[in-house]
Motif scaffolding. Structure first.
Motif, short mmCIF file in Angstrom:
data_model
loop_
_atom_site.label_atom_id
_atom_site.label_comp_id
_atom_site.label_asym_id
_atom_site.label_seq_id
_atom_site.Cartn_x
_atom_site.Cartn_y
_atom_site.Cartn_z
N GLY A 1 0.83 -1.20 0.00
CA GLY A 1 0.00 0.00 0.00
C GLY A 1 0.86 1.25 0.00
O GLY A 1 2.00 1.25 -0.43
N GLY A 2 0.31 2.34 0.53
CA GLY A 2 1.05 3.59 0.57
C GLY A 2 0.74 4.49 -0.60
O GLY A 2 -0.22 4.28 -1.34
N ALA A 3 1.58 5.52 -0.77
CA ALA A 3 1.36 6.52 -1.81
C ALA A 3 1.42 5.89 -3.19
O ALA A 3 2.12 4.90 -3.42
CB ALA A 3 2.39 7.63 -1.70
N ALA A 4 0.67 6.48 -4.12
CA ALA A 4 0.58 5.94 -5.47
C ALA A 4 1.30 6.81 -6.47
O ALA A 4 1.37 8.04 -6.32
CB ALA A 4 -0.88 5.79 -5.88
N ALA B 1 -9.14 7.14 -9.75
CA ALA B 1 -9.04 8.57 -10.01
C ALA B 1 -8.19 9.22 -8.92
O ALA B 1 -8.10 8.72 -7.80
CB ALA B 1 -10.43 9.21 -10.03
N LEU B 2 -7.57 10.32 -9.27
CA LEU B 2 -6.88 11.13 -8.29
C LEU B 2 -7.88 12.01 -7.54
O LEU B 2 -9.00 12.24 -8.01
CB LEU B 2 -5.85 12.02 -8.99
CG LEU B 2 -4.60 11.34 -9.55
CD1 LEU B 2 -3.76 12.36 -10.31
CD2 LEU B 2 -3.79 10.70 -8.44
N GLN B 3 -7.46 12.51 -6.40
CA GLN B 3 -8.31 13.45 -5.68
C GLN B 3 -8.63 14.64 -6.58
O GLN B 3 -7.74 15.26 -7.16
CB GLN B 3 -7.61 13.93 -4.41
CG GLN B 3 -8.48 14.83 -3.54
CD GLN B 3 -7.74 15.31 -2.29
OE1 GLN B 3 -6.51 15.31 -2.25
NE2 GLN B 3 -8.49 15.70 -1.27
N GLY B 4 -9.90 14.94 -6.73
CA GLY B 4 -10.34 16.03 -7.59
C GLY B 4 -10.75 15.58 -8.98
O GLY B 4 -11.34 16.35 -9.73
N GLU B 5 -10.43 14.33 -9.32
CA GLU B 5 -10.86 13.77 -10.61
C GLU B 5 -12.14 12.97 -10.43
O GLU B 5 -12.25 12.16 -9.49
CB GLU B 5 -9.78 12.82 -11.18
CG GLU B 5 -8.59 13.49 -11.80
CD GLU B 5 -7.61 12.48 -12.37
OE1 GLU B 5 -6.79 12.89 -13.21
OE2 GLU B 5 -7.64 11.30 -11.97
N THR C 1 -10.80 11.54 -2.03
CA THR C 1 -9.87 10.86 -1.13
C THR C 1 -8.43 11.30 -1.38
O THR C 1 -7.96 11.27 -2.53
CB THR C 1 -9.97 9.33 -1.31
OG1 THR C 1 -11.32 8.93 -1.09
CG2 THR C 1 -9.04 8.61 -0.34
N VAL C 2 -7.74 11.70 -0.33
CA VAL C 2 -6.33 12.04 -0.45
C VAL C 2 -5.56 10.79 -0.89
O VAL C 2 -5.72 9.71 -0.31
CB VAL C 2 -5.78 12.56 0.88
CG1 VAL C 2 -4.28 12.81 0.77
CG2 VAL C 2 -6.50 13.84 1.30
N GLY C 3 -4.75 10.91 -1.90
CA GLY C 3 -4.00 9.75 -2.40
C GLY C 3 -4.71 9.01 -3.51
O GLY C 3 -4.15 8.08 -4.08
N GLY C 4 -5.97 9.40 -3.82
CA GLY C 4 -6.67 8.79 -4.94
C GLY C 4 -7.68 7.74 -4.53
O GLY C 4 -7.64 7.20 -3.43
N CYS C 5 -8.61 7.45 -5.44
CA CYS C 5 -9.67 6.46 -5.21
C CYS C 5 -9.39 5.22 -6.05
O CYS C 5 -9.36 5.29 -7.28
CB CYS C 5 -11.02 7.05 -5.61
SG CYS C 5 -11.52 8.52 -4.68
N ASP C 6 -9.17 4.09 -5.39
CA ASP C 6 -9.00 2.81 -6.08
C ASP C 6 -10.38 2.22 -6.34
O ASP C 6 -11.10 1.88 -5.40
CB ASP C 6 -8.17 1.84 -5.23
CG ASP C 6 -6.77 2.36 -4.98
OD1 ASP C 6 -6.07 2.65 -5.96
OD2 ASP C 6 -6.38 2.48 -3.80
#
Length: 431
Positions: A197-200, A239-243, A248-253
């Motif tokens: 896991g962790g940052a993408a 998607a990335l946050q804002g897309e 979600t910070v770090g993006g939505c899986d």
């Protein structure tokens, strides 16, 4: 039978003694939207020894073809061989080509561009970030991140008048549609994380291919580059946050996408290490269920079939192309430059910056207002072809004029570079 003109390069005005000690400055790169002229140039020189010719150039305004013949003791025989090849061509642009006599052969320039400049830069800490062949100048154009008199002097002493220089920053890599269920398409947002896991790393899926009888999706190698403490191998679509309403910070899986199986790019701790080690392949292969389709430039839902791809060794200079990056939703209006470029670029991951080097093509914006931005890395590079598209490669990073955090152009990895690293690699098309 066409008339072949033979010219000689005129001498420039005398330079000052101080100027003669420095490698000369090169003009900005230009692109020529005349693919038929590049094809004719390739055909004329295909059977000619690279020690007998100095390549060719295409005029950016008219498409006029100029072929360069090596001077010296080989001049008469070289001129005769190349002229006969031009006159035997069925292409009018070849039969009406201009000829100019030059000092350095294509073989000599290639050796300097692909190897010698990089080794010299690593040993002398010159800050070389890109090299490219300019047959019109009969030189290797060396790009420096900082243009100094010492670097220009060192290059002049080592390579004489075989090089020219320009200033160019280290390429910025775009390692940053949104609900793409299997079988996956090119042009979708992908998030690459370490297995725990962790940052993408946020990138874009490129195009489907096969390697060793395994179906894969291509993306940029720096999205999962070797050399970092963690290799980002777990891939999801989302998607990335804002897309696409992701908060979600770090993006939505949103769904599993696949696993990184092969990566062709190794990164290094310093620019010098990247310069002195062999150039890599900025491609990664993701094992997944993929379909020979891609999201086309301009919106998030329209798709097209991938129906073709050029030959592995084809010269794609002058081709008009599009990219379909997930950040920008893609754009068209770019023209591929006159030859491949060896580039050094930085890759950042988890607050750590490392450096890589790869052989890429440049495409600069020649119409429209499109850009390429962070997160577009890996995006399919294509051109419309019949009822579908022809795939050329995958987006690597920035090129051209800066437009905010983006650029009015990009560099990309041609698919035909992959078989040398992964024998049997082949893009997948609609049957």
């Amino acid at each position: 039978m066409g008339v072949v003109a033979l010219l000689t390069i005129s001498l420039a005005a005398p330079a000052s003694a101080a100027d003669e000690q420095l490698a000369p400055l090169a003009d900005p790169a230009r692109v020529a939207p005349f693919p038929e002229s590049f094809t004719a140039g390739d055909e004329v020189l295909a059977g000619v020894d690279t020690h007998d010719h100095g390549g060719y150039s295409v005029d950016a305004a008219s498409g006029r073809l100029t072929i360069y013949v090596v001077g010296g003791r080989r001049a008469d025989s070289a001129k005769r061989i190349v002229q006969q090849a031009a006159l035997a061509s069925t292409a009018n642009v070849a039969r009406s080509a201009l000829f100019e006599q030059v000092r350095y052969s294509a073989a000599e320039l290639a050796r300097i561009e692909r190897d010698e400049v990089w080794q010299f830069s690593a040993s002398e800490n010159l800050g070389v970030v890109a090299t490219r062949l300019d047959y019109r100048l009969n030189k290797v154009v060396v790009s420096l991140d900082v243009l100094t008199g010492d670097a220009r002097r060192a290059l002049r002493v080592r390579f004489g008048d075989a090089v020219a220089v320009r200033q160019e920053p280290i390429g910025r890599i775009y390692a940053t549609r949104y609900n793409d269920p299997a079988p996956h398409y090119g042009g979708a947002r992908i998030l690459l994380r370490a297995p725990g896991g962790g940052a993408a790393n946020a990138c874009t899926s490129g195009y489907p291919a096969t390697y060793r009888l395994t179906g894969v999706m291509v993306t940029a190698g720096h999205c999962a580059a070797l050399g970092f403490a963690e290799l980002r191998t777990a891939v999801t679509n989302g998607a990335l946050q804002g897309e696409d309403n992701c908060q979600t910070v770090g993006g939505c899986d949103r769904q599993p996408f696949g696993t990184v199986w092969r990566t062709g790019l190794t990164t290094f701790a310093s620019v010098a290490d990247a310069q002195s080690n062999p150039a890599g392949l900025d491609m990664a292969l993701i094992t997944t269920q993929a379909s020979p389709k891609l999201y086309v430039a301009g919106d998030t839902t329209s798709v097209a079939d991938i129906v073709s791809f050029p030959g592995a060794s084809r010269n794609i200079a002058g081709t008009n192309v599009c990219h379909s990056g997930a950040t920008t939703v893609g754009s068209c209006g770019y023209t591929v430059g006159s030859g491949q470029v060896t580039r050094v670029f930085s890759v950042s991951q988890g607050g750590v910056t490392r450096f890589g080097r790869a052989l890429v093509w440049e495409a600069l914006r020649t119409s429209g207002t499109g850009t390429a931005c962070p997160g577009d890395s890996g995006a399919p590079i294509y051109q419309p072809f019949g009822a579908g598209v022809s795939i050329l490669g995958s987006l690597t990073g920035s090129a051209g004029t800066a437009v905010g955090n983006c650029t009015a152009g990009f560099i990309f990895t041609y698919w035909g570079s992959a078989p040398a690293v992964w024998p049997g690699f082949l893009p997948t098309i609609t049957s």
